[in-house]
Design a protein around this motif. Structure first.
Motif, short mmCIF file in Angstrom:
data_model
loop_
_atom_site.label_atom_id
_atom_site.label_comp_id
_atom_site.label_asym_id
_atom_site.label_seq_id
_atom_site.Cartn_x
_atom_site.Cartn_y
_atom_site.Cartn_z
N LEU A 28 8.97 7.57 -8.75
CA LEU A 28 10.15 8.32 -8.30
C LEU A 28 10.75 7.57 -7.12
O LEU A 28 10.05 7.23 -6.16
N VAL A 29 12.06 7.32 -7.17
CA VAL A 29 12.74 6.59 -6.09
C VAL A 29 12.94 7.53 -4.91
O VAL A 29 13.85 8.35 -4.89
N SER A 30 12.07 7.42 -3.91
CA SER A 30 12.18 8.24 -2.70
C SER A 30 13.03 7.50 -1.67
O SER A 30 13.25 6.30 -1.78
N PRO A 31 13.55 8.20 -0.65
CA PRO A 31 14.38 7.54 0.37
C PRO A 31 13.70 6.35 1.04
O PRO A 31 14.37 5.39 1.42
N LEU A 32 12.38 6.40 1.17
CA LEU A 32 11.65 5.31 1.82
C LEU A 32 11.81 3.99 1.07
O LEU A 32 11.75 2.91 1.67
N LEU A 33 12.03 4.05 -0.24
CA LEU A 33 12.07 2.85 -1.07
C LEU A 33 13.48 2.30 -1.26
O LEU A 33 13.67 1.34 -2.01
N THR A 34 14.47 2.87 -0.59
CA THR A 34 15.86 2.47 -0.82
C THR A 34 16.38 1.56 0.28
O THR A 34 15.81 1.47 1.37
N ASP A 53 0.84 -1.21 0.00
CA ASP A 53 0.00 0.00 0.00
C ASP A 53 0.87 1.25 0.00
O ASP A 53 0.57 2.24 -0.69
N GLN A 54 1.94 1.24 0.78
CA GLN A 54 2.83 2.39 0.85
C GLN A 54 3.56 2.62 -0.47
O GLN A 54 3.72 3.75 -0.93
N ILE A 55 3.99 1.51 -1.10
CA ILE A 55 4.68 1.63 -2.39
C ILE A 55 3.73 2.14 -3.47
O ILE A 55 4.11 2.94 -4.33
N ALA A 56 2.46 1.69 -3.41
CA ALA A 56 1.48 2.12 -4.41
C ALA A 56 1.31 3.64 -4.41
O ALA A 56 0.98 4.24 -5.45
N LYS A 57 1.53 4.29 -3.27
CA LYS A 57 1.40 5.75 -3.21
C LYS A 57 2.45 6.47 -4.06
O LYS A 57 2.26 7.62 -4.45
N HIS A 58 3.57 5.79 -4.32
CA HIS A 58 4.65 6.41 -5.08
C HIS A 58 4.51 6.19 -6.59
O HIS A 58 5.29 6.71 -7.37
N ILE A 59 3.51 5.39 -6.98
CA ILE A 59 3.31 5.07 -8.40
C ILE A 59 2.31 6.04 -9.00
O ILE A 59 1.27 6.31 -8.42
N ILE A 100 19.78 -5.04 -14.11
CA ILE A 100 20.82 -4.60 -15.03
C ILE A 100 21.64 -3.47 -14.44
O ILE A 100 22.87 -3.47 -14.49
N LYS A 101 20.98 -2.48 -13.87
CA LYS A 101 21.67 -1.35 -13.25
C LYS A 101 20.99 -0.97 -11.95
O LYS A 101 19.79 -1.16 -11.79
N SER A 102 21.78 -0.41 -11.02
CA SER A 102 21.22 0.05 -9.75
C SER A 102 20.55 1.40 -9.94
O SER A 102 20.90 2.17 -10.84
N LEU A 103 19.56 1.66 -9.07
CA LEU A 103 18.80 2.91 -9.17
C LEU A 103 18.97 3.71 -7.89
O LEU A 103 18.49 3.31 -6.82
N PRO A 104 19.66 4.86 -7.93
CA PRO A 104 19.87 5.68 -6.72
C PRO A 104 18.64 6.52 -6.39
O PRO A 104 17.67 6.59 -7.15
N ILE A 105 18.70 7.18 -5.23
CA ILE A 105 17.62 8.07 -4.79
C ILE A 105 17.35 9.14 -5.83
O ILE A 105 18.26 9.63 -6.50
#
Length: 430
Positions: A336-342, A320-326, A383-388
């Motif tokens: 968007l890769v926010s700090p919460l998702l890292t 549910d929390q991840i869905a808010k970022h989509i 394939i590649k890492s995704l930073p904040i």
């Protein structure tokens, strides 16, 4: 009634707080200790008994589905890693709220009543008055209390607990557990939708093809659970099995065995998985002793899952929390890769990537008028890492889609570069 069922029925007649032992039940009901032990384990799964440290196995009040989000004082002891100072007889009781005693005594008393837990430090006057109001007490900071207070707690069976956490941390742990319980109540189980049955909806093992036809005509059903004389499920008969039956053949000779079934605590999602994978339309529901108590149909399951999808969630899961970022814009799925998702390195967490795929694939399949999607297998190449602060775009390539299954290729891009590729096999519920 079997010996197992007799023991369960006997346990249900015991008063709340009664101590239960394998030896005592075996002696009273004249059964083996092995039979008594297995029945007590089933009673525990049914919520009739609980094992409490330094007390033993006791009869507790069974929680209904609308009260399952409440905690017992024994669970509080486990949550805060506490020590029971007094009132062990009340550990099976539930609390409906808790309060922190960081106020003057007269103000604290306004928030206290039965089924309330007061969280307080080394303030004996507050502790004693809370017990007199019928509240349990959790003493934080590792402090103990006076003999007088312990004696009062024992006399009135009001739990008196001590833990090493401070009041804020103890309250936070309890609140988190209540939150998890609230989420659990939102998960539909078979008990919520199972249909009760009577003699017209089942077949006995010694019945014949003629009996099947009579009941099929009377009820309009073509699928029947098969039971023995004690109503224990032994098989299943559908229109497929009766093709090779003679007019006087018994059902037992042609029924499908072993039968696939669900129990009252089985989740609806698990039932949907079984029904699609096995290609069945009817699922019998049994008790722990395999006694038939109801049935659910594929239509019941799909309606329930549709309701789940439309209901607002009181408690938020990680998905549910991840869905808010989509976000969905111009038919494109973006994130968007926010700090919460890292993770600890500031990169998009691998577990979050899986959750993103789970959440966005539902949106993609809504285009095909599919109600719900359950992922069967998932193979991911990072394939590649995704930073904040990275922007991600998720795209899908439908490789193959049928009535019940689909194969999909998922690709994630960031700055026009492919960063994740995945192959998915999933079940479709419609």
């Amino acid at each position: 009634m079997t010996k197992h069922e007799q023991i369960i029925a006997y346990i249900e007649t015991l008063s709340i707080g009664s101590k239960i032992s394998v030896r005592k039940i075996a002696k009273v009901l004249r059964v083996s200790e092995g039979t008594a032990y297995r029945a007590i384990k089933d009673a525990s799964r049914l919520g009739l008994v609980a094992t409490i440290d330094r007390v033993g196995t006791v009869r507790i009040e069974k929680k209904s589905r609308d009260r399952i989000e409440q905690l017992t004082y024994d669970e509080i002891v486990q949550i805060v890693n506490g020590k029971v100072l007094g009132g062990k007889g009340g550990l099976s009781k539930t609390l409906s709220q808790f309060a922190i005693g960081a106020m003057e005594l007269k103000d604290v008393l306004k928030y206290l009543s039965q089924h309330t837990l007061l969280i307080v430090g080394n303030r004996r006057e507050v502790q004693y008055n809370a017990l007199k109001k019928g509240s349990a007490v959790l003493i934080t900071g590792g402090f103990s209390t006076s003999k007088e207070i312990i004696q009062y707690a024992n006399k009135h069976e009001l739990p008196l607990i001590s833990c090493n956490y401070d009041s804020y941390m103890a309250a936070n742990l309890i609140n988190r557990s209540l939150y998890n319980k609230k989420i659990r109540t939102e998960v539909l189980v078979v008990e919520d939708i199972a249909k009760s049955i009577d003699e017209t909806c089942v077949l006995l093992e010694n019945m014949t093809l003629r009996d099947y036809k009579e009941r099929a005509t009377a009820t309009g059903h073509s699928r029947f659970p098969v039971i023995d004389d004690n109503w224990r499920l032994t098989g299943l008969v559908t229109s497929k099995e009766i093709i090779n039956m003679g007019e006087n053949d018994s059902v037992k000779l042609h029924m499908s065995t072993p039968p696939i079934y669900a129990q009252l605590h089985t989740t609806i999602a698990s039932c949907a998985y079984m029904m699609i994978w096995e290609g069945i339309e009817l699922l019998p529901v049994v008790s722990p002793s395999k006694k038939l108590v109801g049935v659910i149909t594929r239509e019941d399951v799909l309606k329930a899952m549709h309701v789940i999808g439309q209901q607002p969630h009181v408690g938020e899961t990680i998905n549910d929390q991840i869905a808010k970022h989509i976000t969905l814009k111009n038919d494109k799925i973006k994130l968007l890769v926010s700090p919460l998702l890292t993770n600890q390195f500031g990169m998009l967490s691998k577990s979050v990537i899986v959750a993103i795929i789970e959440e966005t694939i539902r949106y993609e399949f809504h285009k095909f008028k599919k109600l719900e999607v359950m992922i069967e297998s998932l193979n991911i190449v990072y394939i590649k890492s995704l930073p904040i602060e990275s922007d991600i775009e998720v795209s899908y390539d439908m490789l193959d889609i049928g009535r019940s299954f689909a194969k999909v290729e998922v690709t994630m891009h960031s700055n026009n570069e492919r960063v994740v590729s995945a192959m998915i096999m999933c079940q479709l519920l419609d």
